[in-house]
Design an enzyme around this catalytic site. Structure first.
Site, PDB file in Angstrom:
ATOM      1  CE  LYS A  35      59.666  76.318 -29.930  1.00 13.92           C
ATOM      2  NZ  LYS A  35      58.798  75.155 -29.707  1.00 13.92           N
ATOM      3  NE  ARG A 131      55.728  69.212 -24.736  1.00 12.23           N
ATOM      4  CZ  ARG A 131      56.573  69.747 -25.610  1.00 12.23           C
ATOM      5  NH1 ARG A 131      57.872  69.521 -25.495  1.00 12.23           N
ATOM      6  NH2 ARG A 131      56.141  70.483 -26.606  1.00 12.23           N
ATOM      7  CE1 TYR A 261      90.162  76.692 -15.034  1.00 11.76           C
ATOM      8  CE2 TYR A 261      88.328  76.708 -16.589  1.00 11.76           C
ATOM      9  CZ  TYR A 261      89.129  77.359 -15.665  1.00 11.76           C
ATOM     10  OH  TYR A 261      88.896  78.672 -15.382  1.00 11.76           O
ATOM     11  CG  MET A 309      81.712  81.115 -18.261  1.00 12.38           C
ATOM     12  SD  MET A 309      81.530  82.083 -16.765  1.00 12.38           S
ATOM     13  CE  MET A 309      81.366  80.822 -15.521  1.00 12.38           C
TER      14      MET A 309
HETATM   15  C1  LIG Z   1      58.699  74.564 -30.964  1.00 11.86           C
HETATM   16  C2  LIG Z   1      57.390  74.119 -31.496  1.00 11.86           C
HETATM   17  C3  LIG Z   1      57.206  73.879 -32.870  1.00 11.86           C
HETATM   18  C4  LIG Z   1      58.315  73.903 -33.882  1.00 11.86           C
HETATM   19  O1  LIG Z   1      58.890  72.624 -33.978  1.00 11.86           O
HETATM   20  P1  LIG Z   1      60.052  72.316 -35.024  1.00 11.86           P
HETATM   21  O2  LIG Z   1      60.371  70.872 -34.781  1.00 11.86           O
HETATM   22  O3  LIG Z   1      61.185  73.204 -34.664  1.00 11.86           O
HETATM   23  O4  LIG Z   1      59.532  72.583 -36.380  1.00 11.86           O
HETATM   24  C5  LIG Z   1      55.932  73.589 -33.299  1.00 11.86           C
HETATM   25  N1  LIG Z   1      54.902  73.514 -32.445  1.00 11.86           N
HETATM   26  C6  LIG Z   1      55.044  73.711 -31.110  1.00 11.86           C
HETATM   27  C7  LIG Z   1      53.856  73.598 -30.225  1.00 11.86           C
HETATM   28  C8  LIG Z   1      56.296  74.005 -30.600  1.00 11.86           C
HETATM   29  O5  LIG Z   1      56.433  74.185 -29.277  1.00 11.86           O
END
Ligand SMILES: *Cc1c(COP(=O)(O)O)cnc(C)c1O
Length: 368
Positions: A35, A131, A261, A309
Site C-alpha cells: 500500500k 478502526r 528561516y 520546503m
Molecule cells: C499496513 C498494514 C500491514 C503491514 O504492517 P507492517 O507493520 O508494516 O508489517 C498489515 N496489515 C494491515 C491491515 C495494514 O494496514
C-alpha cells in the site's frame, strides 16, 4: 552518480528480506503489503521483488492501488481492505481482487456487485483497534449472512483477518483471544476460510501464535524494524531505501552568520555551509530541524537550522565539499550512514512515516 534528489531502492534487499522473514516465520502464506506506493518505494517493482522472495499474496489498502498492480501485469493473488463509500467493487472483482469486508453493509454491496460471479472476500474483524473491521456485536449475524451468500454462490469467504494494536504484549494477547473467539463463531456458522491472518511484521516476528497460516508483511520487507529496541541488522533485515541528493550550493561564511528561516542556528566560527536540495515537500520532516544527521564523503553532519520546503543546510566546518557532491540522508547504517529510524527519532515519529512520505520530486532509482 547520485541524482539531484534520489531514492535508491534495493530490490534484491526486498527479495532477501521476504526470504529471511519467511524462513523464520514459516507460514504457508505471506501477504506482502505494498500500500501507499509500497511505503514510498514503488509498488510495482517492490511487488515483483516480494513475489520473487516467496510472498504468494499482495496487499493494498485501496482498490485503486490493487488495480494499478493488475494494470502493470501482476497476476498474483491480491487483497485490499479500505473502501470508500460507493467503492467500485465491480471493477475490483473484474480484476480478480479479493476484498476485505468490514461491515454487513459492505458484504451486501459486494455480493450485489458480483453479479453472476463469486466475489472472494476476507472478513475483517475488529479485535480492539476500533478502526476498520466488523464489530464483535455484529459477528454472528454477519457470519450467518456470509454463509447464506456463500451457499447462493455470490461470495466465498476466502479469508478471515484482523490487525493488532502493538499497544503492548498484553493488549495483543487479548486481541488474539478476541480473534480466536471470532474464528470459532465463523466456524460454527459453517465458514471455512483458506487464509487466517492476524499478524503484521511485529507480531509475525515476536508472537508465533498470531501467525495462523498467513502473515501480512510490510515494514520488515522494506528492511526496517517495527521495534524501538531492535535494529534492522538485529532482525537480519537490510534497509531498502537510500535517500540522497547532490549538493546544490556551497558558501564560505563568517562567524555569527544566521542560517535558514528564523536563524535558529548561527555559525560559531568562519565556516562552510552546504545546501541540500531536499525539504519537507520531499518528506524531510521539519521537526528534524537541527537534529537530523546526513553524511557527505563519509563524514557526518547535523542539519543546521530549519528544514525548509525545498532545502536545508549543513555546516561542514572546514571540510572540502563541492557542488554536486553526494549527500546521503539515510540508508543502511551498516555502511555508516544514518537510518530512517535515526531520522524518525530526530523528528519524533516512526520509520514507517519517514520512508512513506518521501515525495514525488524524489526520483526512485532501481539499480540492476
Ligand atoms: C499496513 C498494514 C500491514 C503491514 O504492517 P507492517 O507493520 O508494516 O508489517 C498489515 N496489515 C494491515 C491491515 C495494514 O494496514
Amino acid at each position: 552518480m547520485t541524482g539531484f534528489r534520489q531514492a535508491q531502492i534495493d530490490l534484491d534487499a526486498v527479495t532477501a528480506n521476504i526470504r529471511h522473514l519467511r524462513a523464520i516465520i514459516g507460514t504457508p502464506h505471506v501477504i506482502a503489503v505494498v500500500k501507499a506506493d509500497a511505503y514510498g518505494h514503488g509498488a510495482v517493482p517492490v511487488a515483483r521483488a516480494a513475489l520473487a522472495g516467496g510472498a504468494d499474496w499482495l496487499g493494498t489498502a485501496d482498490i485503486d492501488e490493487a488495480l494499478a498492480l493488475r494494470a502493470a501485469g501482476i497476476d498474483a493473488p491480491l487483497l485490499c481492505w479500505l473502501h470508500p463509500a460507493g467503492a467500485d467493487f465491480a471493477a475490483a472483482l473484474a480484476g480478480s481482487i479479493d476484498l476485505g469486508v468490514s461491515s454487513a453493509a459492505q458484504l451486501a454491496e459486494i455480493a450485489d456487485a458480483a453479479g453472476p460471479a463469486t466475489a472472494q472476500v476476507h472478513l475483517k474483524l475488529d479485535t480492539g483497534l476500533s478502526r476498520n473491521g466488523i464489530a464483535e456485536a455484529d459477528w454472528e449475524a454477519t457470519f450467518a449472512h456470509a454463509s447464506e451468500l456463500e451457499r447462493a454462490g455470490k461470495i466465498a469467504v476466502r479469508g478471515i483477518f484482523s490487525h493488532l494494536s502493538n499497544a503492548s504484549a498484553t493488549d495483543d494477547r487479548a486481541a488474539l483471544g478476541v480473534f480466536t473467539r471470532g474464528l470459532a463463531l465463523a466456524d460454527a456458522a459453517g465458514l471455512t476460510p483458506d487464509l487466517v491472518h492476524l499478524a503484521a511484521t511485529a507480531a509475525a516476528i515476536d508472537m508465533p501464535d498470531t501467525r495462523f497460516n498467513t502473515v501480512r508483511i510490510g515494514i520488515g520487507m522494506y528492511g526496517l524494524s517495527p521495534f524501538d529496541d531492535r535494529s534492522s541488522a538485529a532482525l537480519g533485515l537490510t534497509p531498502v531505501m537510500t535517500l540522497s541528493a547532490q549538493v546544490a550550493a556551497v558558501r564560505r561564511v563568517a562567524a555569527g552568520s544566521g542560517v535558514s528561516y528564523d536563524y535558529t542556528y548561527r555559525t560559531t566560527d568562519e565556516s562552510t555551509l552546504v545546501l541540500v536540495p531536499l525539504g519537507y515537500a520531499d518528506g524531510i520532516p521539519r521537526q528534524a530541524s537541527g537534529a537530523g544527521i546526513v553524511s557527505i564523503g563519509g563524514h557526518h553532519f547535523r542539519v543546521a537550522g530549519r528544514i525548509a520546503m525545498d532545502q536545508f543546510v549543513v555546516d561542514v566546518g572546514n571540510c572540502a565539499v563541492a557542488v554536486g557532491d553526494e549527500v546521503v540522508v539515510f540508508g543502511d547504517p551498516a555502511v555508516g550512514v544514518a537510518s530512517a529510524s535515526d531520522w524518525a527519532t530526530a523528528a519524533g515519529t516512526i520509520n514507517y512515516e519517514i520512508v512513506t512520505r518521501i515525495g514525488s520530486r524524489v526520483q526512485r532509482r532501481y539499480p540492476v
